[in-house]
Design a protein around this motif. Structure first.
Motif, mmCIF file in Angstrom:
data_model
loop_
_atom_site.group_PDB
_atom_site.id
_atom_site.type_symbol
_atom_site.label_atom_id
_atom_site.label_comp_id
_atom_site.label_asym_id
_atom_site.label_seq_id
_atom_site.Cartn_x
_atom_site.Cartn_y
_atom_site.Cartn_z
ATOM 1 N N VAL A 7 0.795 -1.305 -0.026
ATOM 2 C CA VAL A 7 -0.136 0.024 0.109
ATOM 3 C C VAL A 7 0.882 1.107 -0.009
ATOM 4 C CG1 VAL A 7 -1.944 -1.075 1.007
ATOM 5 C CG2 VAL A 7 -0.017 -0.100 2.664
ATOM 6 N N ASP A 8 0.287 2.468 -0.321
ATOM 7 C CA ASP A 8 1.074 3.739 -0.135
ATOM 8 C C ASP A 8 0.786 4.116 1.209
ATOM 9 O OD1 ASP A 8 2.151 3.596 -2.711
ATOM 10 O OD2 ASP A 8 0.110 4.448 -3.482
ATOM 11 N N LYS A 9 -0.481 3.915 1.797
ATOM 12 C CA LYS A 9 -0.880 4.565 3.170
ATOM 13 C C LYS A 9 -1.669 3.329 3.811
ATOM 14 C CE LYS A 9 -4.695 7.188 1.054
ATOM 15 N NZ LYS A 9 -4.551 6.845 -0.182
ATOM 16 N N GLY A 10 -1.410 3.090 5.245
ATOM 17 C CA GLY A 10 -2.289 2.282 5.875
ATOM 18 C C GLY A 10 -2.595 2.662 7.112
ATOM 19 N N ALA A 11 -3.307 2.189 8.105
ATOM 20 C CA ALA A 11 -3.709 2.264 9.363
ATOM 21 C C ALA A 11 -4.359 1.234 9.994
ATOM 22 C CB ALA A 11 -4.212 3.523 9.596
ATOM 23 N N PHE A 12 -3.855 0.834 11.452
ATOM 24 C CA PHE A 12 -4.640 0.076 12.266
ATOM 25 C C PHE A 12 -5.082 0.596 13.257
ATOM 26 C CE2 PHE A 12 -1.922 -3.057 9.624
ATOM 27 C CZ PHE A 12 -3.054 -3.934 9.373
ATOM 28 N N GLY A 13 -6.335 0.128 14.045
ATOM 29 C CA GLY A 13 -6.587 0.648 15.336
ATOM 30 C C GLY A 13 -7.907 1.535 15.172
ATOM 31 N N TYR A 14 -8.317 1.955 16.397
ATOM 32 C CA TYR A 14 -9.322 3.047 16.237
ATOM 33 C C TYR A 14 -8.732 4.385 15.758
ATOM 34 C CZ TYR A 14 -12.526 0.166 19.300
ATOM 35 O OH TYR A 14 -13.209 -0.887 19.754
ATOM 36 N N GLY A 15 -7.632 4.625 15.759
ATOM 37 C CA GLY A 15 -7.236 5.893 15.268
ATOM 38 C C GLY A 15 -7.356 5.847 13.745
#
Length: 204
Positions: A126-134
């Motif tokens: 990916v170019d950007k990604g995130a995990f968690g409630y944030g």
């Protein structure tokens, strides 16, 4: 309320993670570094159950080092991501790890890259990604402001915007974050964003 997010810039990758160690309603510490240096040019940001997160990331780190020791060459970022995915997939049928990972790295041939690996062993570049409630807020900010040719300063500014958004909108927001960067010069800590410092309890 964990938050881990990352992005790929012009010639670097950046990973940000909160630094809270929590259990139930208790905060045990506010300076837990959840971004591990796998080797000189790889970062692994992880979220999930504390025991699984620490044990699994250390296991991957040691096996990446063992491969380099045996073969004399380091794993590429793609190879490390696929090895990590394979170990999660094997554990999934036996004793699954509750851990989500953002793996960032820099290779001489291919440049910076970021891999999104979740607890059910799926992997995506990916170019950007995130995990968690944030991730609800950081992904929205990155969708709005992210560009593929961002400089380090622009990427850090975007990370700061994500942190401000998380702090202001998440009901139980983590107070502190750590930012790490990997580029041709290696993986390193860029800085901390702190609102609470752990105090030392004087000895009795």
């Amino acid at each position: 309320m964990e938050c881990v997010f990352g992005l790929v810039g012009k010639d670097f990758a950046l990973v940000v993670a909160d630094t809270s160690a929590v259990h139930s309603i208790l905060v045990h510490k506010s300076n837990e570094d959840k971004i591990m240096l796998l080797d000189s040019h790889k970062l692994m940001g992880a979220s999930g159950e504390a025991g699984d997160r620490v044990q699994f990331t250390e296991y991957i780190q040691k096996n990446v080092a063992l491969y380099q020791f045996r073969n004399g060459i380091p794993l590429t970022t793609a190879a490390a991501a696929n090895f990590t995915r394979g170990e999660l997939a094997t554990a999934l049928r036996k004793n699954p790890y509750s851990v989500n990972i953002l793996l960032a790295g820099y290779d001489k041939e291919t440049g910076p890259s970021l891999y999104y690996i979740d607890y059910i062993a799926s992997v995506h570049k990916v170019d950007k990604g995130a995990f968690g409630y944030g991730s609800y807020f950081s992904l929205a900010m990155m969708d709005r402001h992210y560009r593929s040719n961002m400089s380090v300063e622009e990427a850090v500014d975007l990370a700061d915007k994500c942190i401000v958004e998380i702090r202001s909108r998440l009901v139980v927001a983590p107070p502190n974050f750590v930012i790490k960067i990997v580029d041709k010069d290696g993986a390193r800590e860029y800085g901390w964003r702190e609102t609470i410092k752990d105090t030392q309890v004087p000895a009795a």
